[in-house]
Design a protein around this motif. Structure first.
Motif, mmCIF file in Angstrom:
data_model
loop_
_atom_site.group_PDB
_atom_site.id
_atom_site.type_symbol
_atom_site.label_atom_id
_atom_site.label_comp_id
_atom_site.label_asym_id
_atom_site.label_seq_id
_atom_site.Cartn_x
_atom_site.Cartn_y
_atom_site.Cartn_z
ATOM 1 N N ALA A 1 14.528 81.833 39.229
ATOM 2 C CA ALA A 1 14.942 81.432 40.690
ATOM 3 C C ALA A 1 14.916 79.947 40.647
ATOM 4 C CB ALA A 1 13.778 81.674 41.642
ATOM 5 N N PHE A 2 14.324 78.940 39.472
ATOM 6 C CA PHE A 2 14.310 77.724 39.538
ATOM 7 C C PHE A 2 13.730 77.103 37.961
ATOM 8 C CE2 PHE A 2 10.598 78.807 41.518
ATOM 9 C CZ PHE A 2 9.368 78.182 40.807
ATOM 10 N N PRO A 3 14.444 76.220 37.505
ATOM 11 C CA PRO A 3 13.907 75.710 36.138
ATOM 12 C C PRO A 3 12.524 75.098 36.174
ATOM 13 C CG PRO A 3 15.646 74.270 37.101
ATOM 14 C CD PRO A 3 15.575 75.318 37.876
ATOM 15 N N SER A 4 11.493 75.364 35.329
ATOM 16 C CA SER A 4 10.563 74.740 34.972
ATOM 17 C C SER A 4 10.638 73.285 34.221
ATOM 18 C CB SER A 4 9.489 75.599 34.452
ATOM 19 O OG SER A 4 8.348 74.992 33.836
ATOM 20 N N PHE A 5 9.946 72.257 34.642
ATOM 21 C CA PHE A 5 9.774 71.169 34.084
ATOM 22 C C PHE A 5 8.415 70.811 33.596
ATOM 23 C CE2 PHE A 5 13.480 71.075 36.652
ATOM 24 C CZ PHE A 5 14.663 70.771 36.046
ATOM 25 N N LYS A 6 8.179 70.292 32.449
ATOM 26 C CA LYS A 6 7.056 69.699 32.142
ATOM 27 C C LYS A 6 6.572 68.307 32.413
ATOM 28 C CE LYS A 6 6.109 72.259 27.711
ATOM 29 N NZ LYS A 6 5.996 72.303 26.465
ATOM 30 N N ASN B 1 10.951 76.915 30.424
ATOM 31 C CA ASN B 1 11.654 75.663 30.242
ATOM 32 C C ASN B 1 12.882 75.536 29.718
ATOM 33 O OD1 ASN B 1 11.756 72.673 29.979
ATOM 34 N ND2 ASN B 1 9.868 72.504 28.836
ATOM 35 N N LEU B 2 13.977 75.825 30.426
ATOM 36 C CA LEU B 2 15.208 76.155 30.266
ATOM 37 C C LEU B 2 16.097 74.570 29.827
ATOM 38 C CD1 LEU B 2 16.498 78.581 32.947
ATOM 39 C CD2 LEU B 2 15.828 78.972 30.472
#
Length: 134
Positions: free
Chosen positions: A4-9, A95-96
């Motif tokens: 649904a949405f990208p992940s960011f570290k 983490n695309l």
């Protein structure tokens, strides 16, 4: 898999720099205009000649400007990396942005692990990537 949405570290660079002992053999800080904008650290496992990329962070305002590639190339061309056969890293499967960046630098997916972040099906899945050297 569609997300649904990208992940960011999000990481505190000062915390990583203050580790005692740091857990890495080589580390580099990218600077622009007297400000840190990226960080990379690695360790060489001599038994399998694997250079493990432990950290590669780029300031969100600098993403897409080549900072990660410069840091990676600096690590790969450092004298302490001369014996490495390949470089290995881990990121989260969702983490695309990182996965795409690593693929653009020649990495390929080699493994998944569901227990790295805790032995529970609802926890994140680790994705391992590798790239041959020389």
């Amino acid at each position: 898999m569609m997300l649904a949405f990208p992940s960011f570290k999000r990481h505190d660079l000062a915390q990583h720099l203050a580790q005692d002992p740091p857990g890495w053999e080589s580390a580099y800080l990218a600077m622009r205009n007297d400000r840190g904008c990226g960080f990379a650290a690695c360790i060489l496992n001599s038994w399998n000649r694997r250079l493990c990329l432990l950290h590669l962070y780029v300031d969100s305002q600098m993403c897409g400007q080549g900072v990660g590639g410069v840091l990676l190339n600096t690590l790969l061309n450092a004298p302490e990396s001369a014996d490495a056969q390949h470089v290995w890293l881990e990121t989260k499967v969702d983490n695309l942005p990182a996965i795409r960046a690593y693929e653009s630098m020649g990495f390929r997916i080699v493994d998944l692990e569901q227990t790295l972040y805790g032995d529970c099906p609802s926890n994140d899945t680790a994705l391992y990537m590798s790239r041959g050297l020389r």
